[in-house]
Scaffold this motif. Structure first.
Motif, PDB file in Angstrom:
ATOM      1  N   GLN A  35      -4.838 -57.510  90.312  1.00 48.52           N
ATOM      2  CA  GLN A  35      -5.596 -56.338  90.793  1.00 48.52           C
ATOM      3  C   GLN A  35      -6.536 -55.778  89.726  1.00 48.52           C
ATOM      4  N   ILE A  36      -7.466 -54.950  90.190  1.00 47.02           N
ATOM      5  CA  ILE A  36      -8.343 -54.208  89.272  1.00 47.02           C
ATOM      6  C   ILE A  36      -8.289 -52.724  89.627  1.00 47.02           C
ATOM      7  N   LYS A  37      -8.570 -51.891  88.619  1.00 46.19           N
ATOM      8  CA  LYS A  37      -8.726 -50.450  88.889  1.00 46.19           C
ATOM      9  C   LYS A  37     -10.194 -50.103  88.664  1.00 46.19           C
ATOM     10  N   VAL A  38     -10.768 -49.403  89.635  1.00 45.73           N
ATOM     11  CA  VAL A  38     -12.208 -49.134  89.594  1.00 45.73           C
ATOM     12  C   VAL A  38     -12.456 -47.627  89.573  1.00 45.73           C
ATOM     13  N   SER A  99     -12.013 -41.377  94.347  1.00 44.72           N
ATOM     14  CA  SER A  99     -12.691 -41.471  93.051  1.00 44.72           C
ATOM     15  C   SER A  99     -12.179 -42.617  92.186  1.00 44.72           C
ATOM     16  N   VAL A 100     -10.967 -43.081  92.470  1.00 48.30           N
ATOM     17  CA  VAL A 100     -10.402 -44.219  91.724  1.00 48.30           C
ATOM     18  C   VAL A 100      -9.770 -45.162  92.750  1.00 48.30           C
ATOM     19  N   ALA A 101     -10.060 -46.443  92.633  1.00 50.25           N
ATOM     20  CA  ALA A 101      -9.500 -47.382  93.611  1.00 50.25           C
ATOM     21  C   ALA A 101      -8.796 -48.517  92.894  1.00 50.25           C
ATOM     22  N   VAL A 102      -7.636 -48.904  93.431  1.00 51.95           N
ATOM     23  CA  VAL A 102      -6.973 -50.119  92.948  1.00 51.95           C
ATOM     24  C   VAL A 102      -7.161 -51.163  94.031  1.00 51.95           C
ATOM     25  N   SER A 103      -7.669 -52.331  93.633  1.00 48.57           N
ATOM     26  CA  SER A 103      -8.056 -53.330  94.628  1.00 48.57           C
ATOM     27  C   SER A 103      -7.472 -54.691  94.271  1.00 48.57           C
ATOM     28  N   ASP A 104      -7.123 -55.455  95.325  1.00 44.44           N
ATOM     29  CA  ASP A 104      -6.662 -56.834  95.099  1.00 44.44           C
ATOM     30  C   ASP A 104      -7.862 -57.781  94.922  1.00 44.44           C
ATOM     31  N   THR A 105      -9.042 -57.235  94.860  1.00 45.83           N
ATOM     32  CA  THR A 105     -10.339 -57.902  94.614  1.00 45.83           C
ATOM     33  C   THR A 105     -10.893 -58.645  95.835  1.00 45.83           C
TER      34      THR A 105
END
Ligand SMILES: NC(=O)c1ccc[n+]([C@@H]2O[C@H](COP(=O)([O-])OP(=O)(O)OC[C@H]3O[C@@H](n4cnc5c(N)ncnc54)[C@H](OP(=O)(O)O)[C@@H]3O)[C@@H](O)[C@H]2O)c1
Length: 335
Positions: A35-38, A99-105
């Motif tokens: 995952q990434i945090k954006v 405002s902040v998203a965690v995504s599996d890309t």
């Protein structure tokens, strides 16, 4: 890190109101493997969001109650446990109104802030630009010398449709609300004509601006405007059904075109489009559009409103015609 979110609280009947939304501030999720945090910087506000609030069958699942509102967005990767993204990458993804998203890309791709300002990847170089490009070129099939009419002409999709039609050598007429928008279409974007549907009789304006009739109509608004354009089409005209914003907040049945027999008389075609069907070819289209921007043939305009707290009211600007260009929400961060 604090995450500011807007969730769907209830389904609207007619126009969305503040009761349909719930705001909350929570600690942002941990980033898991892959995952990434954006840190979200700009959120796309789109008419389609109104449809996603309904619990009805569509080309995409409805947003569920208590779910973060769905939205395309761009931002910066601040944590990465993915091999494909690094800290500092600027990315586009379906990050939602937060405002902040965690995504599996999934569905996330990098964007280059050196080539264009970040918010442009939500407009001309993003989903609305792709809608215009594929909707017009694949379904509208404009030919040089033909007359192309587009509604919602000063908006995100419409402004690009008209400019691409000009690039293809067409006579282009835009339908938009108000003098300022109509002047912009002609003086800034090079349209051949514009009809201010709020201040003049649409049929008279179309007759004047399209002396040879309408070969391609790119419809963003539906309702009475679609019905009126149908009375002006030529033999073998193509009508691209891209959207029907005039109908999205209806509490009564959607108004269909009473004049549809014009399709029969003119052996014309009316066809719906969904931008996502072209996802495989976005890269090629974006490259061509970036080239047109560089050559000064394609202009971009974003309408940026600052503050995620303004989301419910800012979204409604689309339905009041208060946006001028692609509407985006700029997210401010505390640090
Ligand atoms: N099929 C697809 O894949 C796809 C993808 C993207 C967008 N869309 C559709 O494309 C359309 C345009 O989207 P956009 O993002 O480019 O929005 P936009 O044009 O930037 O903004 C919406 C504009 O619609 C006009 N409008 C609002 N209510 C209206 C009404 N009752 N009658 C006539 N015009 C009205 C307003 O302009 P005026 O001031 O000129 O009235 C407003 O500024 C929408 O219908 C959207 O759902 C479809």
């Amino acid at each position: 890190m604090k995450n500011k979110q807007w969730l769907l609280a209830s389904r609207p009947k007619g126009e969305p109101t503040s009761d349909n939304w719930r705001y909350q501030e929570v600690e942002s999720q941990q980033t898991g493997d892959g995952q990434i945090k954006v840190k979200v910087e700009f959120i796309s506000l789109d008419p389609a969001m109104r449809g996603w609030m309904n619990d009805s069958k569509s080309y995409i699942e409805p947003v569920q109650i208590d779910e973060v509102m769905r939205a395309g967005a761009v931002g910066e990767v601040i944590e990465s446990k993915s091999d494909d993204f690094a800290r500092g990458d600027k990315v586009y993804g379906n990050f939602g109104v937060q405002s902040v998203a965690v995504s599996d890309t999934k569905g996330v791709h990098k964007v280059d802030p050196a080539l264009a300002p970040l918010e442009r990847y939500l407009g001309v170089l993003g989903m609305p630009g792709m809608t215009a490009y594929f909707g017009l070129l694949k379904t509208g099939l404009p030919e040089a010398g033909e007359t192309v009419v587009v509604s919602g002409a000063a908006g995100a999709v419409g402004s690009v449709v008209g400019q691409i039609a000009k690039i293809k050598g067409c006579r282009v007429v835009g339908i938009a609300g108000g003098k300022e928008k109509c002047d912009y279409l002609i003086n800034e974007l090079g349209f051949d004509g514009a009809v201010d549907y709020k201040n003049e009789k649409l049929r008279d304006g179309l007759k004047k601006q399209c002396p040879k009739g309408v070969d391609v109509y790119f419809d963003n608004v539906g309702g009475e405007i679609l019905d009126t354009v149908l009375t002006c089409i030529n033999l073998h005209a193509r009508i691209v059904i891209c959207g029907a914003i005039s109908q999205y907040n209806n509490t009564t049945a959607v108004k269909g075109p009473a004049n549809y027999l014009s399709l029969l008389v003119n052996r014309a075609r009316m066809e719906g489009i969904v931008v996502f069907d072209n996802a495989k070819n976005y890269g090629q289209a974006a490259q061509e559009m970036a080239g047109w921007i560089q050559q000064g043939k394609l202009k971009a305009k974003e309408h940026v409103v600052t503050g995620i707290d303004t989301f419910p009211d800012t979204l409604m600007m689309l339905f009041k015609g208060e946006n001028f260009g692609k509407l985006v929400l700029k997210v401010e961060h505390d640090e």
